[in-house]
Scaffold this motif. Structure first.
Motif, mmCIF file in Angstrom:
data_model
loop_
_atom_site.group_PDB
_atom_site.id
_atom_site.type_symbol
_atom_site.label_atom_id
_atom_site.label_comp_id
_atom_site.label_asym_id
_atom_site.label_seq_id
_atom_site.Cartn_x
_atom_site.Cartn_y
_atom_site.Cartn_z
ATOM 1 N N ILE A 208 0.833 -1.208 0.000
ATOM 2 C CA ILE A 208 0.000 0.000 0.000
ATOM 3 C C ILE A 208 0.864 1.252 0.000
ATOM 4 C CG2 ILE A 208 -1.679 1.313 1.356
ATOM 5 C CD1 ILE A 208 -2.797 -1.370 2.318
ATOM 6 N N GLN A 209 1.965 1.214 0.838
ATOM 7 C CA GLN A 209 2.828 2.388 0.922
ATOM 8 C C GLN A 209 3.536 2.638 -0.394
ATOM 9 O OE1 GLN A 209 2.972 4.444 3.671
ATOM 10 N NE2 GLN A 209 4.078 5.796 2.247
ATOM 11 N N LYS A 210 3.948 1.553 -1.055
ATOM 12 C CA LYS A 210 4.641 1.710 -2.348
ATOM 13 C C LYS A 210 3.680 2.335 -3.372
ATOM 14 C CE LYS A 210 7.947 -2.098 -1.876
ATOM 15 N NZ LYS A 210 8.373 -3.426 -2.404
ATOM 16 N N ILE A 211 2.473 1.827 -3.362
ATOM 17 C CA ILE A 211 1.493 2.375 -4.325
ATOM 18 C C ILE A 211 1.246 3.862 -4.020
ATOM 19 C CG2 ILE A 211 -0.888 2.212 -5.136
ATOM 20 C CD1 ILE A 211 -0.745 -0.790 -4.492
ATOM 21 N N TRP A 212 1.126 4.195 -2.743
ATOM 22 C CA TRP A 212 0.883 5.605 -2.349
ATOM 23 C C TRP A 212 2.050 6.484 -2.787
ATOM 24 C CZ3 TRP A 212 -2.608 8.999 -0.965
ATOM 25 C CH2 TRP A 212 -2.202 10.204 -0.327
ATOM 26 N N ASP A 213 3.262 5.955 -2.598
ATOM 27 C CA ASP A 213 4.425 6.758 -2.978
ATOM 28 C C ASP A 213 4.532 6.940 -4.484
ATOM 29 O OD1 ASP A 213 5.043 6.981 -0.311
ATOM 30 O OD2 ASP A 213 6.435 5.269 -0.320
ATOM 31 N N SER A 214 4.053 5.934 -5.214
ATOM 32 C CA SER A 214 4.198 5.989 -6.668
ATOM 33 C C SER A 214 3.097 6.811 -7.338
ATOM 34 C CB SER A 214 4.183 4.568 -7.253
ATOM 35 O OG SER A 214 2.919 3.939 -7.012
ATOM 36 N N VAL A 215 2.037 7.070 -6.633
ATOM 37 C CA VAL A 215 0.927 7.833 -7.234
ATOM 38 C C VAL A 215 1.316 9.300 -7.289
ATOM 39 C CG1 VAL A 215 -1.444 8.604 -6.874
ATOM 40 C CG2 VAL A 215 -0.842 6.233 -6.478
ATOM 41 N N PRO A 216 1.207 9.933 -8.484
ATOM 42 C CA PRO A 216 1.517 11.364 -8.585
ATOM 43 C C PRO A 216 0.556 12.186 -7.730
ATOM 44 C CG PRO A 216 0.515 10.554 -10.617
ATOM 45 C CD PRO A 216 0.777 9.365 -9.783
ATOM 46 N N LYS A 217 1.124 13.165 -7.026
ATOM 47 C CA LYS A 217 0.321 13.984 -6.104
ATOM 48 C C LYS A 217 0.507 15.455 -6.461
ATOM 49 C CE LYS A 217 1.583 10.814 -2.374
ATOM 50 N NZ LYS A 217 2.642 10.234 -3.211
ATOM 51 N N PRO A 218 -0.475 16.272 -6.129
ATOM 52 C CA PRO A 218 -0.316 17.715 -6.329
ATOM 53 C C PRO A 218 0.749 18.263 -5.401
ATOM 54 C CG PRO A 218 -2.368 17.227 -5.159
ATOM 55 C CD PRO A 218 -1.799 15.914 -5.604
ATOM 56 N N GLN A 219 1.219 19.443 -5.741
ATOM 57 C CA GLN A 219 2.335 20.032 -5.005
ATOM 58 C C GLN A 219 2.010 20.181 -3.510
ATOM 59 O OE1 GLN A 219 5.240 20.634 -6.489
ATOM 60 N NE2 GLN A 219 6.160 21.254 -4.534
ATOM 61 N N ALA A 220 0.754 20.442 -3.198
ATOM 62 C CA ALA A 220 0.388 20.648 -1.791
ATOM 63 C C ALA A 220 0.469 19.373 -0.975
ATOM 64 C CB ALA A 220 -1.037 21.217 -1.712
ATOM 65 N N HIS A 221 0.435 18.207 -1.634
ATOM 66 C CA HIS A 221 0.431 16.942 -0.906
ATOM 67 C C HIS A 221 1.627 16.076 -1.274
ATOM 68 C CE1 HIS A 221 -3.564 17.769 0.675
ATOM 69 N NE2 HIS A 221 -4.005 17.992 -0.581
ATOM 70 N N LYS A 222 2.693 16.694 -1.737
ATOM 71 C CA LYS A 222 3.895 15.921 -2.108
ATOM 72 C C LYS A 222 4.416 15.142 -0.916
ATOM 73 C CE LYS A 222 4.868 16.820 -6.490
ATOM 74 N NZ LYS A 222 5.045 15.759 -7.488
ATOM 75 N N GLU A 223 4.471 15.731 0.224
ATOM 76 C CA GLU A 223 5.047 15.103 1.410
ATOM 77 C C GLU A 223 3.986 14.631 2.394
ATOM 78 O OE1 GLU A 223 8.174 14.533 1.409
ATOM 79 O OE2 GLU A 223 8.543 15.731 -0.404
ATOM 80 N N THR A 224 2.729 14.625 1.980
ATOM 81 C CA THR A 224 1.658 14.223 2.896
ATOM 82 C C THR A 224 1.665 12.721 3.091
ATOM 83 O OG1 THR A 224 0.309 16.068 2.121
ATOM 84 C CG2 THR A 224 -0.827 14.300 3.311
ATOM 85 N N PRO A 225 1.733 12.247 4.334
ATOM 86 C CA PRO A 225 1.739 10.796 4.560
ATOM 87 C C PRO A 225 0.355 10.202 4.316
ATOM 88 C CG PRO A 225 1.732 11.972 6.647
ATOM 89 C CD PRO A 225 1.880 13.016 5.582
ATOM 90 N N LEU A 226 0.330 8.898 4.120
ATOM 91 C CA LEU A 226 -0.919 8.182 3.863
ATOM 92 C C LEU A 226 -1.872 8.306 5.038
ATOM 93 C CD1 LEU A 226 -2.548 6.195 2.084
ATOM 94 C CD2 LEU A 226 -1.345 4.338 3.247
#
Length: 804
Positions: free
Chosen positions: A189-207
């Motif tokens: 799950i963490q790998k998938i979350w890390d691999s999903v492109p995120k907007p700039q506001a949530h680049k470092e947002t944890p799952l």
């Protein structure tokens, strides 16, 4: 859990993406979701097609979703999204069964609907069950990898995502312990979350900021059914009180109230179908705006149809209503409370704004009725003031004190009535109505004040009319030297009495000194005006008054007895005295003498009109008469002049002409009386009668029988004279007397002879007195008959002595 205990499942969104509005509304009413407020939870399930999602939900929540028939092959069972209520779980829990992913029926075009339904589930649900096969854990190309990527990708489209609980349900668990499977799953799950492109506001947002991850494992339903049911029962217990702190959905944010769930879900699905980013805070505000407005409109319509309000409104139309403010405030508060109850879980700013709008609309609706109540209070208070004020005045209270006390009492009652009419929800000002009432009261006081002052003025003016008009007329009628002093004395006395009475009456009106003095002065002037008006009226009748006075003095003696012109009266002196009195009257009426000022009017008139007519004073008379050739009197103001000198001259001439006949008649009467009283013949005639009648006289002396005949003839003549009333008949003239006597003579003679014959034939035994009485009666009868036939007054009855 028996299926009969659960609500029947309803399709929320069909396979074509159409939202079932009517079906959802019926479902919400059936399960009574609107009554739950925020105390409800939404659970949805995702997973590959034919992974047993519906079977799990039916066993876990007691629903009746359609399940795949394994004997007919593995195929798509659930199309679109279905919804049902979990049976026997509190709080109310709604579960959604999503169409499976990676189905062959949709083929390669399933990704659009898959992402839309996943985003919808994340936006709506508090708990999302991820149904996955145990043997897919740890595989790179397992079916759960695309599903998780879809979930995480669409989560980024939520502008402000709510914290959702992701519960991974591992199906057909093998012998590998859950303690070994869970770390591998979390790592994937963490790998998938890390691999999903995120907007700039949530680049470092944890799952963990987006999801609460839970992992459970279930045995195979087909191979270990009993164990599967036991594990499902244990899992079911975790859904009780799921929204409470520490529960499965305890960290949820931005919950939509239950009564707006259908509308919110519909709007979310519409936005998702349009492929737009879903802004949950904005959506929450939108939902709150729409739903609060709907609730407000509903409560407004409900208020209009409220029977209590309609009865109150109708009652106000006919008159004031006691306790209007409390009654209406209660009805308004009831509507607002109902709004608060239904809108309590919506966004506070929107809720308050719509509540304020509802309150303003309600107040705007009831304001005309409120104004009507104030109008009734104002009119009632005004009428009450008029009644109490009138009663106070009739009771004899002072005007100003009555007005002040009644006005204060009226305003106090009005203020008390306003307090009972004030609506708690409104801050309406009643000062304008109060000011209008105050103006109306002041206007009425002013009107009554004017009327009362007018009544007082009229009253005392009427008293002055009665007290002055008659006496002044009488005084002027008996004009003499004391007339005007008496009038002045009368005017002063009656004027002072009237002014004193009016002054006392005005003491209760609390008026300024200037106005008071002006009214008293006007009353004094009015009294003076009465005298002047009456004097002018009498001056207009001066000629008639002069003739009346002349006739009174000329025709009556000093004892007020009618004069009989016997020939002894001095007509010249009497005429002079009567004319002098008339001239006195003219001089008195010539001017108004309300001030004690001297004038020479009487002297002027006496000299000019009553001077001697002897030859030696002719030139003087002419010169004095010329003094009357003027329109003003000396020492007399023109406004005080009633009869000018020229008018006096004219009146005197007319007076003399009209009284001349009376004097002439008196002189003629005196001459006639003298002639009537001189009945003896002249002395020479008497001497001739003695000389020429000597022989006849001697004959009578020689034969006494002639004396008897003459005596009898005298008696008969006397009786005829009396019976015929000869003197009375000739009083109206010679010719009427002769005509009357000619008709009465023969009947009277015959009647007299008949009586004499009856007397002669009467028995000798009758007394002398009886004979005389009968004769007297007959004579009287004949006299009356004669008198009535002639139309003259009855003559005196003279008895005839037949005994002689």
């Amino acid at each position: 859990m028996e299926i009969s205990d659960a609500a029947c499942s309803t399709q929320l969104i069909d396979g074509d993406g159409t939202f079932n509005v009517s079906g959802v509304d019926n479902f919400i009413k059936e399960v009574k979701l609107e009554e739950c407020g925020l105390s409800y939870a939404v659970v949805s399930i995702m997973g590959p097609q034919s992974s047993g999602k519906s079977t799990l939900l039916n066993h876990l929540f007691g629903t009746n979703f359609r399940e795949m028939d394994a004997f007919r092959g593995r195929s798509q069972t659930t199309k679109g999204i279905w919804i049902a209520r979990c049976a026997g779980i509190e709080p109310c829990t709604v579960v959604m069964d999503l169409e499976g992913t990676d189905g062959r029926e949709r083929g390669e075009d399933d990704t659009a609907f898959e992402k839309q339904s996943a985003l919808f589930a994340l936006a709506v649900s508090d708990i999302v069950l991820i149904n996955m096969w145990c043997h897919d854990i740890g595989r790179e190309q397992a079916a759960n990898k695309p599903l998780l990527k879809t979930v995480f990708q669409v989560m980024m489209r939520l502008f402000s995502p709510r914290k959702t609980t992701l519960m991974f349900v591992i199906r057909d668990k093998t012998r590998t312990p859950l303690e070994n499977l869970e770390p591998v799953l979390r790592e994937d799950i963490q790998k998938i979350w890390d691999s999903v492109p995120k907007p700039q506001a949530h680049k470092e947002t944890p799952l963990s900021d987006f999801f609460n991850v839970e992992v459970v494992a279930l045995s195979s339903y087909e191979e270990k059914e009993e164990q599967f049911k036991e594990q499902v029962y244990n899992l079911r217990q975790r859904f009780f009180q799921s929204v409470a702190p520490g529960g499965l959905a305890g960290d949820r944010r931005g919950v939509v109230p239950a009564n707006a769930f259908a509308f919110s879900a519909e709007q979310m699905w519409q936005v998702i179908k349009e492929n737009k980013d879903l802004d949950l805070p904005a959506h929450k505000v939108m939902v709150a705006t729409v739903r609060c407005e709907e609730i407000a409109n509903e409560k407004f319509s409900s208020f209009i149809a409220n029977e209590n309000w309609r009865e109150l409104e109708e009652a106000v139309q006919s008159g004031p209503v006691s306790g209007f403010g409390k009654k209406l405030s209660s009805i308004l508060q009831s509507s607002l409370s109902e709004y608060d109850t239904e809108a309590t879980y919506f966004e506070e700013g929107v809720r308050s704004s719509k509540r304020q709008q509802l309150q303003e609309k309600l107040l705007q609706l009831v304001q005309p009725t409120f104004q009507d109540v104030l109008g009734h209070l104002r009119s009632g208070a005004l009428e009450n003031f008029k009644d109490t004020f009138e009663k106070a005045l009739n009771a004899g209270e002072g005007f100003s004190s009555s007005a002040d006390s009644c006005a204060q009492s009226c305003m106090s009652k009005f203020d008390k009535g306003c307090e009972g009419a004030v609506i708690e929800q409104a801050n309406w000002d009643t000062s304008k109505t109060r000011e209008k009432l105050q103006r109306d009261i002041e206007a009425h006081i002013s009107s009554v004040r004017t009327a009362k002052l007018s009544e007082l003025t009229t009253l005392y003016e009427s008293k002055l009319n009665v007290a002055l008009s008659g006496p002044v007329e009488a005084l002027l009628d008996g004009a003499n030297d004391e007339t005007w002093p008496a009038i002045r004395k009368l005017l002063k006395r009656e004027g002072e009495l009237a002014v004193y009475g009016l002054s006392n009456a005005l003491s209760g009106f609390d008026m300024d000194e200037e106005t008071r003095n002006k009214m008293l002065t006007n009353l004094e002037n009015y009294a003076r005006g009465i005298v002047e008006t009456k004097a002018k009226e009498e001056a207009g009748r001066a000629l008639m008054r002069m003739k009346d006075r002349f006739a009174t003095i000329f025709s009556h003696d000093s004892d007020s007895m009618p004069r009989v012109w016997t020939g002894k009266e001095d007509i010249r002196a009497i005429t002079k005295m009567a004319r002098s009195a008339s001239l006195k009257l003219l001089s008195v009426m010539a001017v108004i003498r309300l001030e004690d000022e001297l004038d020479n009017i009487e002297k002027t008139l006496t000299v000019a009109l009553f001077s001697s007519t002897s030859n030696n004073t002719t030139s003087k008379s002419v010169s004095t008469i010329d003094s009357l050739a003027s329109s003003t009197w000396e020492q007399v103001a023109p406004e005080k002049t009633l009869i000018t000198p020229v008018q006096c001259k004219s009146l005197w001439r007319q007076f003399k002409n009209e009284t001349e006949y009376t004097v002439t008649q008196a002189i003629s009467a005196q001459e006639a009386n003298r002639r009537n009283n001189n009945w003896l013949p002249p002395p020479w005639a008497i001497l001739a009668l003695v000389v020429l009648g000597f022989n006849e006289f001697m004959t009578l002396l020689r034969n006494p029988l002639w004396l008897l005949v003459l005596f009898v003839g005298y008696l008969v003549s006397k009786a005829l004279w009396v019976q015929l009333n000869i003197s009375g008949e000739f009083r109206n003239g010679a010719l009427p007397g002769l005509l009357s006597l000619s008709t009465k003579f023969l009947p009277t003679v015959m009647n007299l002879l008949r009586k004499l014959a009856e007397e002669g034939q009467a028995p000798s035994t009758n007394s002398h007195q009886t004979t005389n009485s009968s004769a007297q009666s007959e004579v009287t009868t004949n006299g009356e008959s004669s008198s009535s036939s002639s139309g003259s007054s009855p003559a005196k009855t003279v008895p005839i002595d037949t005994s002689s």
